[in-house]
Structure formats: structure tokens, C-alpha cells
Design a protein around this motif. Structure first.
Motif, PDB file in Angstrom:
ATOM      1  N   CYS A 205      35.391  48.414  33.332  1.00  0.00           N
ATOM      2  CA  CYS A 205      36.492  49.336  33.622  1.00  0.00           C
ATOM      3  C   CYS A 205      36.490  50.535  32.686  1.00  0.00           C
TER       4      CYS A 205
ATOM      5  N   CYS B 197      44.057  44.598  36.263  1.00  0.00           N
ATOM      6  CA  CYS B 197      43.439  44.714  37.590  1.00  0.00           C
ATOM      7  C   CYS B 197      43.799  43.530  38.490  1.00  0.00           C
TER       8      CYS B 197
ATOM      9  N   GLY C  29      37.256  45.038  38.199  1.00  0.00           N
ATOM     10  CA  GLY C  29      37.624  46.205  37.389  1.00  0.00           C
ATOM     11  C   GLY C  29      37.250  47.524  38.067  1.00  0.00           C
TER      12      GLY C  29
ATOM     13  N   CYS D 273      42.962  43.013  27.568  1.00  0.00           N
ATOM     14  CA  CYS D 273      42.918  44.076  28.590  1.00  0.00           C
ATOM     15  C   CYS D 273      43.576  45.357  28.067  1.00  0.00           C
TER      16      CYS D 273
ATOM     17  N   CYS E  52      39.046  40.988  35.789  1.00  0.00           N
ATOM     18  CA  CYS E  52      37.984  41.896  35.328  1.00  0.00           C
ATOM     19  C   CYS E  52      36.794  42.021  36.277  1.00  0.00           C
TER      20      CYS E  52
END
Ligand code: SF4
Length: 423
Positions: free
Chosen positions: A194, A342, A349, A138, A346
């Protein structure tokens, strides 16, 4: 004096980002000049107009989280979505040549993370920073760690590249070789859940100095794909399906996934692998125990009342801050933590397609249901992955595997990360 005054447009570059989670993880507000669907359309148009010997081969790699979000929004199945999306993307500017799935590159991220954990566990007595190992997939979390906790946290972060960046290595390395092209003759786009993935692709660590090219040239979010569909006046349901591309040639007939949730399943894969390799426990079962909230849970492997493995997942900045405090006080009991910026991971996102209010919860549940509906494969059993390890990377742990599948992090002094905006 109450009079309206027109301000000059603000311009923010990726280097200005503090990863405060205020803008980069919320949908609309990021202003990035090189990574957007608008930029993609411009590049595709230029590529089409270029002389044949200057044209680039265009590759798009789609994340499974984005596909699930689009499927939920368009009320389609996952396979159908993938097939229709392939047709739509290949039609963009009529010069997208291949559409891949980053589930393939995630196999490498999972396998390398498993091996890295076992190595770190075995050297924990002589290296106090070997554990806990913290997830590296991430970029929101990585950016936060580098800019706020620098050298203290970095040694704990897994060096394994994220699925996006492994895909970058595969496309600009293996695939470029197969196509007899230098890496800079490929334009590689990814579709991600994202905005933070745009930051990740822009890191200097993923820039090839020799060829002056990035492993991932442009990242667009799931929401931007929806904008592209709207811009072209296309409804995905009406698009004809195309066969799915496979990096090793031929057409992929079905989609598969990995067990362990919408953020990639790092915790579960590392846990079962470590249980087997370190303690001889085959098929260790995984029971999540919620701690403060559903985004902070732990999993243990015990034998005769003794805890052998102690893992956790920490999603969202509230839980990340808790985890970091524990680490700083020397009171972090975990061997591994799957850290994701988040809340809910994900599938939730900031770049995913979202509705407002209550319907947004239902939509997320639908995305989670769809995402979890695929057959889960074990990365060890993927024949194509084994082939690439053997023939392209030169085996497990080779210098080439290290270079293609691992990266490094950099502590950033707070003072030097001041935001500079020209108004
Ligand atoms: Fe991106 Fe959020 Fe997933 Fe992190 S948790 S990789 S910020 S979608």
C-alpha cells in the motif's frame, strides 16, 4: 467561458496527507515526490556513478503480501517468485546488494505485541486506557487515528513497530553493524502492498537525527514493481532464480509465514499467547464469529460461561468508524482489536496489482490462497530471532529492544492539517 486553460502541475507532499482514504489507499492517484519507483531508479543510477567510498549498500526488503500478489499475477509459485524477484531486483541498476523478506521482521512485531498485550491486561485495573489494545501495523489507520481522534485513541494503540519499521531498525541497526557501515551508508528500500507505508516510512519518529537517515529510505508498491518489470521489458517467468538472502548470513532455503491471515496474524498470535500466559490455556482454538460483515469479526475465550478474552478484527474505514464510536461511548467490549484500513486487509492493499471488476475478486482469492500455502512458523521458535534478541538487543524488554522495536504516536490538531496545494 468554455476555453481550455492549462493549469500548473499540482504538487502534494506527504505532509499534506489527511489519510482520508480517498487517495492514499487507491492505486494511481498519489503524487509523492520522494517515494516512487522513479526516485528509486534515479538513486540507483547516482549510486552507481558515485566514487567507491561514497557508494551506498542497497538493501531491498520485500513484504510477503507483495510477493503473493506478484506470484498470482505472474502465475508462479511463491518460492519461485521470491527467487526470481531477487535476481530481478539485484539487477536493477546493477547495484542492489541484498534482498530480504519482511516476514523475518514480523516475528519481532508479533512477539512484542504479545508481550505488550499481557502487560496491558495485567494493569487494566489501574490504567483505564490500557485496554482495548489496538493494532499498530497499519499506517492508514494510525494516520486516521492521529488526525481525527488524537489523544483519545492514541493511548490504546500498541507501541510496537510495524514489520516494515522493525525491518528498518534491523537493516540500519543490526545489519549496518555487521557490514561495518554507518546507517547512512545503507539505502533501504521496501516493497509494500500500500501507499500508506510511504507515509509510515516518512514519519519523523523513524528518522535518525545523528546520521540524518531514515530507517526506510524509499517504499515502492507491488504495482510499482510490476511497472519496473514492464519498464525493463522483463517477464518475471523468464528470469533465472537466485538463492534467497538471509540477514544472518548464508542462504535461506525456504519461505515461511505466520498463521492468522494476510494482515500479519496479530489477533491470533496475541490471542493464543494471552490465553496461555494469563489463563493457562494451551493451544486455544480460534473461531471467528462474523458481526456486521466479514470484515468485522470477533473471537472469544470462555471458561464456565465466563468470557476471559474478547478480541475482534475491524477492517476498512466503515468498520473502524463503528469501532471508534463504540470506544467513545464507552461501549467497546474488546480487549484487543486488529484494525486495518483496507477492506479484506493487506492482501487487498491499494498498492497491490489489481484487475477491474469480477476478475479482481478472483485474483484476490488466488492471492489469499497462495499467501496461505506456506508453512506457518511460531515466532518464538525462530532461532535467528532468538539470537538477535539475545546478542544484539540484549534480551527481552531491554532498553535497546524498546528503542528498536517500539514507537510513539502524536495527536494532530485538525486545524493544522489543512491541505495546502499550490496550483
Ligand atoms: Fe496498508 Fe491496507 Fe495493510 Fe493498512 S490494511 S497496512 S493500508 S495494505
Amino acid at each position: 467561458d468554455g476555453e481550455a486553460q492549462k493549469l500548473e502541475k499540482a504538487k502534494i507532499t506527504l505532509n499534506d496527507c489527511l489519510a482520508c482514504s480517498g487517495c492514499i489507499t487507491s492505486a494511481e492517484s498519489v503524487l509523492v515526490s520522494q517515494q516512487s519507483h522513479g526516485e528509486l531508479c534515479k538513486v540507483l543510477a547516482l549510486n552507481k556513478a558515485a566514487a567507491a567510498h561514497e557508494q551506498k549498500l542497497v538493501v531491498v526488503s520485500v513484504s510477503p503480501q507483495s510477493r503473493a500478489s506478484l506470484a498470482a499475477r505472474c502465475k508462479l509459485g511463491l518460492l519461485e517468485t521470491a527467487q526470481k524477484l531477487t535476481t530481478f531486483l539485484k539487477g536493477l541498476g546493477k547495484c542492489v546488494h541484498h534482498v530480504f523478506d519482511t516476514t523475518f521482521s514480523r516475528n519481532f512485531s508479533l512477539l512484542e505485541s504479545q508481550q505488550e498485550f499481557v502487560r496491558r491486561f495485567q494493569r487494566q485495573a489501574e490504567d483505564k486506557q490500557a485496554l482495548p489494545m489496538l493494532a499498530s501495523a497499519c499506517p492508514g489507520w494510525i494516520c486516521y487515528a492521529e488526525k481525527t481522534h488524537g489523544s483519545f485513541i492514541i493511548p490504546h494503540i500498541s507501541t510496537t513497530k510495524s514489520p516494515q519499521q522493525v525491518m528498518g531498525s534491523l537493516v540500519k541497526g543490526y545489519f549496518a553493524e555487521q557490514q561495518h557501515l554507518p546507517p547512512d551508508r545503507i539505502y533501504h528500500v521496501t516493497v509494500m502492498p500500500c501507499y500508506d507505508k510511504k507515509l509510515e516510512a516518512s514519519r519523523p519518529d523513524f528518522f535518525n537525527q545523528e546520521y540524518q537517515t531514515r530507517d526506510v529510505d524509499c517504499v515502492i508498491t507491488t504495482g510499482e514493481v510490476l511497472k519496473l518489470l514492464e519498464q525493463e521489458g522483463v517477464s518475471l517467468s523468464d528470469v533465472d532464480p537466485s538463492p534467497l538472502d538471509s540477514m544472518l548470513g548464508g542462504a535461506a532455503e525456504e519461505l515461511s509465514s505466520h498463521r492468522g491471515g494476510g494482515s500479519g496474524g496479530f489477533l491470533e498470535h496475541i490471542f493464543t499467547h494471552a490465553a496461555r500466559e494469563l489463563f493457562g490455556v494451551q493451544g486455544a482454538s480460534i473461531h471467528y464469529r462474523p458481526l456486521k460483515n466479514k470484515d468485522f469479526q470477533e473471537v472469544t475465550l470462555e471458561r464456565d460461561g465466563q468470557v476471559l478474552l474478547h478480541f475482534a478484527l475491524a477492517y476498512g474505514f466503515r468498520n473502524i468508524q463503528n469501532l471508534v464510536q463504540k470506544l467513545k461511548r464507552g461501549k467497546c467490549p474488546y480487549h484487543y482489536v486488529e484494525v486495518m484500513a483496507c477492506p479484506s486487509g493487506c492482501l487487498n492493499g491499494g498498492g497491490q496489482i489489481k484487475l477491474e471488476g469480477e476478475s479482481s475478486k478472483e485474483e484476490l482469492q488466488q492471492v489469499e490462497r497462495l499467501y496461505g500455502s506456506l508453512r506457518a512458523e511460531r515466532p518464538e521458535e525462530n532461532q535467528a530471532v532468538r539470537e538477535l534478541y539475545e546478542h544484539w538487543l540484549g534480551g527481552w524488554g531491554s532498553a535497546r529492544a524498546l528503542q528498536a522495536l517500539h514507537t510513539q504516536y502524536h495527536a494532530v490538531e485538525r486545524a493544522s492539517s489543512a491541505l495546502s496545494i499550490k496550483w
